[in-house]
Design a protein around this motif. Structure first.
Motif, PDB file in Angstrom:
ATOM      1  N   ASP A   1      32.617  22.300  27.077  1.00  0.00           N
ATOM      2  CA  ASP A   1      33.867  20.911  27.392  1.00  0.00           C
ATOM      3  C   ASP A   1      34.332  21.524  28.701  1.00  0.00           C
ATOM      4  N   ALA A   2      34.517  22.457  28.908  1.00  0.00           N
ATOM      5  CA  ALA A   2      35.264  22.606  30.431  1.00  0.00           C
ATOM      6  C   ALA A   2      33.782  22.215  31.590  1.00  0.00           C
ATOM      7  N   MET A   3      34.794  21.665  32.564  1.00  0.00           N
ATOM      8  CA  MET A   3      33.600  21.454  33.722  1.00  0.00           C
ATOM      9  C   MET A   3      33.726  21.919  34.590  1.00  0.00           C
ATOM     10  N   VAL A   4      34.809  22.535  34.973  1.00  0.00           N
ATOM     11  CA  VAL A   4      34.770  23.722  35.952  1.00  0.00           C
ATOM     12  C   VAL A   4      35.094  25.188  35.207  1.00  0.00           C
ATOM     13  N   ILE A   5      34.745  26.574  35.581  1.00  0.00           N
ATOM     14  CA  ILE A   5      35.038  27.099  34.747  1.00  0.00           C
ATOM     15  C   ILE A   5      35.005  28.872  35.734  1.00  0.00           C
ATOM     16  N   GLN A   6      36.728  29.414  35.602  1.00  0.00           N
ATOM     17  CA  GLN A   6      36.728  30.296  36.802  1.00  0.00           C
ATOM     18  C   GLN A   6      37.187  31.666  36.084  1.00  0.00           C
ATOM     19  N   ASN A   7      36.128  32.217  36.073  1.00  0.00           N
ATOM     20  CA  ASN A   7      36.391  33.894  35.468  1.00  0.00           C
ATOM     21  C   ASN A   7      36.604  34.882  36.035  1.00  0.00           C
ATOM     22  N   PRO A   8      37.700  36.026  35.952  1.00  0.00           N
ATOM     23  CA  PRO A   8      38.277  35.954  34.914  1.00  0.00           C
ATOM     24  C   PRO A   8      39.429  35.334  35.252  1.00  0.00           C
ATOM     25  N   ARG A   9      40.473  35.214  33.888  1.00  0.00           N
ATOM     26  CA  ARG A   9      41.582  34.035  33.710  1.00  0.00           C
ATOM     27  C   ARG A   9      42.941  34.677  35.395  1.00  0.00           C
ATOM     28  N   TYR A  10      42.443  36.361  34.612  1.00  0.00           N
ATOM     29  CA  TYR A  10      43.134  37.579  35.145  1.00  0.00           C
ATOM     30  C   TYR A  10      42.339  38.548  36.063  1.00  0.00           C
ATOM     31  N   GLN A  11      42.687  38.517  37.344  1.00  0.00           N
ATOM     32  CA  GLN A  11      42.308  39.986  37.668  1.00  0.00           C
ATOM     33  C   GLN A  11      43.548  40.794  38.478  1.00  0.00           C
ATOM     34  N   VAL A  12      42.624  42.097  38.249  1.00  0.00           N
ATOM     35  CA  VAL A  12      44.129  43.188  38.527  1.00  0.00           C
ATOM     36  C   VAL A  12      43.230  43.780  39.892  1.00  0.00           C
ATOM     37  N   THR A  13      43.473  44.599  40.876  1.00  0.00           N
ATOM     38  CA  THR A  13      42.517  44.840  41.812  1.00  0.00           C
ATOM     39  C   THR A  13      43.258  46.120  42.030  1.00  0.00           C
ATOM     40  N   GLN A  14      43.441  47.063  43.103  1.00  0.00           N
ATOM     41  CA  GLN A  14      43.787  48.107  43.609  1.00  0.00           C
ATOM     42  C   GLN A  14      43.773  47.427  45.567  1.00  0.00           C
ATOM     43  N   PHE A  15      44.901  48.363  45.985  1.00  0.00           N
ATOM     44  CA  PHE A  15      44.765  46.963  47.682  1.00  0.00           C
ATOM     45  C   PHE A  15      43.919  48.013  48.535  1.00  0.00           C
ATOM     46  N   GLY A  16      42.700  47.112  49.292  1.00  0.00           N
ATOM     47  CA  GLY A  16      42.190  47.653  49.978  1.00  0.00           C
ATOM     48  C   GLY A  16      40.457  47.372  49.310  1.00  0.00           C
ATOM     49  N   LYS A  17      40.593  47.229  47.812  1.00  0.00           N
ATOM     50  CA  LYS A  17      39.665  47.004  46.440  1.00  0.00           C
ATOM     51  C   LYS A  17      38.873  45.852  46.440  1.00  0.00           C
ATOM     52  N   PRO A  18      37.591  46.247  47.309  1.00  0.00           N
ATOM     53  CA  PRO A  18      36.805  44.608  46.780  1.00  0.00           C
ATOM     54  C   PRO A  18      36.860  44.169  45.650  1.00  0.00           C
ATOM     55  N   VAL A  19      37.264  42.443  45.295  1.00  0.00           N
ATOM     56  CA  VAL A  19      36.897  42.168  44.135  1.00  0.00           C
ATOM     57  C   VAL A  19      36.382  40.759  44.315  1.00  0.00           C
ATOM     58  N   THR A  20      36.295  40.506  43.406  1.00  0.00           N
ATOM     59  CA  THR A  20      34.389  38.442  43.278  1.00  0.00           C
ATOM     60  C   THR A  20      35.357  38.490  42.385  1.00  0.00           C
ATOM     61  N   LEU A  21      35.633  37.025  42.558  1.00  0.00           N
ATOM     62  CA  LEU A  21      35.809  36.534  41.383  1.00  0.00           C
ATOM     63  C   LEU A  21      34.984  34.808  41.811  1.00  0.00           C
ATOM     64  N   SER A  22      34.524  34.398  39.591  1.00  0.00           N
ATOM     65  CA  SER A  22      33.465  33.666  40.194  1.00  0.00           C
ATOM     66  C   SER A  22      33.427  32.217  39.879  1.00  0.00           C
ATOM     67  N   CYS A  23      32.901  31.903  40.068  1.00  0.00           N
ATOM     68  CA  CYS A  23      33.379  29.632  39.379  1.00  0.00           C
ATOM     69  C   CYS A  23      31.541  29.232  39.426  1.00  0.00           C
ATOM     70  N   SER A  24      32.110  28.797  38.100  1.00  0.00           N
ATOM     71  CA  SER A  24      30.979  27.732  37.809  1.00  0.00           C
ATOM     72  C   SER A  24      31.100  26.489  37.007  1.00  0.00           C
ATOM     73  N   GLN A  25      30.069  25.660  36.989  1.00  0.00           N
ATOM     74  CA  GLN A  25      30.223  24.150  36.939  1.00  0.00           C
ATOM     75  C   GLN A  25      29.553  23.030  36.290  1.00  0.00           C
ATOM     76  N   THR A  26      29.907  22.676  35.393  1.00  0.00           N
ATOM     77  CA  THR A  26      28.707  21.814  34.927  1.00  0.00           C
ATOM     78  C   THR A  26      28.643  20.181  35.554  1.00  0.00           C
TER      79      THR A  26
END
Lengths: 114, 111
Positions: B1-26
């Motif tokens: 049912d969700a139309m805009v989905i983001q993953n993950p809900r919680y992300q922990v990273t270290q200072f200076g460490k690259p991180v990627t957040l994702s989003c998908s839509q239906t």
């Protein structure tokens, strides 16, 4: 010129009362005025919206009043319920190139008490 | 049912460490947005895509990048996260003028 000013910052209303949140804008290019409701840990959800050619819009217990000459608009929540406790953002949008861009107000934290 | 989905809900990273957040839509919307929201503040637009056309906000730091490989997916890359980048990151889509649909967000913590 892109700012949207929102007040009050926080609001406490008793169950059954009327909650009123006010917003003002400067940019006359804004052509769409939505209100978003946000619960903790969730994204904002569109609640109700109005265009400047209409002075009032009502959906259930939620009403937007719009005063184009004063460049102000407000959200009224009638018969406020504890489930309405959330942060409310007004916003304004204008067509910027190929997409609309929302300018948000600073938010109002509403608490509805029993 | 969700139309805009983001993953993950919680992300922990270290200072200076690259991180990627994702989003998908239906919703098959042309426009996708990334917003940053810090505690008790309004969401702040970082950039948006109209189809594959990328539009950066003037005050978005170079540390933030984005990719949109197809209509359904959009990614936010933070190349070197700092402590000040800890925030909720919101993805949104729009198919009609002014009407944005938001995902539930990714809460990013930087240690």
């Amino acid at each position: 010129q892109q700012q949207v000013k929102q007040s009050p910052q926080s609001l406490i209303v008793q169950k059954g009362g009327i909650s009123i949140i006010n917003c003002a804008y400067e940019n006359t290019a804004f052509d769409y005025f939505p209100w978003y409701q946000q619960f903790p840990g969730k994204g904002p959800a569109l609640l109700i919206a109005i265009r400047p050619d209409v002075s009032e819009k009502k959906e259930g217990r939620f009403t937007i009043s719009f005063n184009k000459s004063a460049k102000q608009f407000s959200l009224h929540i009638m018969d406020s319920q504890p489930g309405d406790s959330a942060t409310y953002f007004c916003a304004a949008s204008s067509r910027g190139g190929t997409a609309s861009k929302l300018t948000f107000g600073t938010g109002t934290r509403l608490q509805v008490t029993l | 049912d969700a139309m805009v989905i983001q993953n993950p809900r919680y992300q922990v990273t270290q200072f200076g460490k690259p991180v990627t957040l994702s989003c998908s839509q239906t919703l098959n919307h042309n426009v996708m947005y990334w917003y940053q929201q810090k505690s008790s503040q309004a969401p702040k637009l970082l950039f948006h895509y109209y189809d594959k056309d990328f539009n950066n906000e003037a005050d978005t730091p170079d540390n933030f990048q984005s990719r949109r490989p197809n209509t359904s997916f959009c990614f936010l890359d933070i190349r070197s996260p700092g402590l000040g980048d800890a925030a909720m990151y919101l993805c949104a889509t729009s198919g009609t003028v002014g009407k944005l649909f938001f995902g539930s967000g990714t809460q990013l913590s930087v240690l």
